[in-house]
Design a protein around this motif. Sequence first.
Motif, PDB file in Angstrom:
ATOM      1  N   UNK A 238       0.870  -1.217   0.123  1.00 17.68           N
ATOM      2  CA  UNK A 238      -0.055   0.118   0.133  1.00 17.68           C
ATOM      3  C   UNK A 238       0.655   1.245  -0.021  1.00 17.68           C
ATOM      4  N   UNK A 239       1.917   1.413   0.848  1.00 20.60           N
ATOM      5  CA  UNK A 239       2.827   2.510   0.972  1.00 20.60           C
ATOM      6  C   UNK A 239       3.350   2.590  -0.359  1.00 20.60           C
ATOM      7  N   UNK A 240       4.001   1.491  -1.153  1.00 22.05           N
ATOM      8  CA  UNK A 240       4.541   1.566  -2.581  1.00 22.05           C
ATOM      9  C   UNK A 240       3.649   2.090  -3.521  1.00 22.05           C
ATOM     10  N   UNK A 241       2.307   1.715  -3.489  1.00 22.23           N
ATOM     11  CA  UNK A 241       1.323   1.813  -4.420  1.00 22.23           C
ATOM     12  C   UNK A 241       0.982   3.421  -4.192  1.00 22.23           C
ATOM     13  N   UNK A 242       0.671   3.913  -3.045  1.00 22.45           N
ATOM     14  CA  UNK A 242       0.527   5.187  -2.679  1.00 22.45           C
ATOM     15  C   UNK A 242       1.392   6.209  -2.858  1.00 22.45           C
ATOM     16  N   UNK A 243       2.732   6.015  -3.055  1.00 25.38           N
ATOM     17  CA  UNK A 243       3.969   6.752  -3.446  1.00 25.38           C
ATOM     18  C   UNK A 243       4.491   7.188  -1.943  1.00 25.38           C
ATOM     19  N   UNK A 244       4.255   6.394  -0.921  1.00 27.62           N
ATOM     20  CA  UNK A 244       4.681   7.171   0.431  1.00 27.62           C
ATOM     21  C   UNK A 244       6.202   6.512   0.768  1.00 27.62           C
ATOM     22  N   UNK A 245       6.721   5.269   0.022  1.00 30.97           N
ATOM     23  CA  UNK A 245       7.836   5.087   0.121  1.00 30.97           C
ATOM     24  C   UNK A 245       8.572   4.629  -1.319  1.00 30.97           C
TER      25      UNK A 245
END
Length: 202
Positions: A124-131
């Motif tokens: 989810x963090x990769x998908x949302x560009x958070x990490x």
Amino acid sequence: FFAFYYLSQNKYRKYILLVGSIFFYYVSDPNRIWVIAAMTVLTYFIALLLCRIKSKENSKWLEKLIFWVGVLGNLIPLFYYRYLNFTLANVGALFHISDVWQKNDYGIPLGISFITFSAISYLADVYNGKIKVEHDFISFASYIWMFPKIIMGPIERYDNIAKAFDNPDISIENTSYGIKRFIVGFCKKIIIADNLSIIVNH
């Protein structure tokens, strides 16, 4: 394990952590270790694929599709081992089917809930560009398999511990503080367990 980890050089510590975690899991649950290995590999490559697709134009639908493939790929083992028999039993009761099929009870993979939601939170963090996606498989696998949290959690987000894999801060101050917290937490658990046993017995 900690003594060996503490005395090692920084560049070797993530390898030691991964090998130690896999050994811990193998000793605890050797028959289902392949489930966690498959989930780790699936999540790693799904995240890399997400990263590659993000760079292309008009790929939002494909990006979303791949993300949900990764999420479902991690949820299926959790549902199969933890909830399938429960679901089938309730469906049978609802429709008055006494001989509804149920899978054999092979047990539940150790820590599968924490591992599943750690993997999903990473996707989810990769998908949302958070990490940024992790290209180093050893670091990523260490995050999924890390044995201190594999049984009791917590579900730690990847960005909170990513830097520690390459540059762990193993100082005397941090070590003594960690040991102190461990002892205090352990004592609290003993006190709570004793109080609960007194309540139950009375």
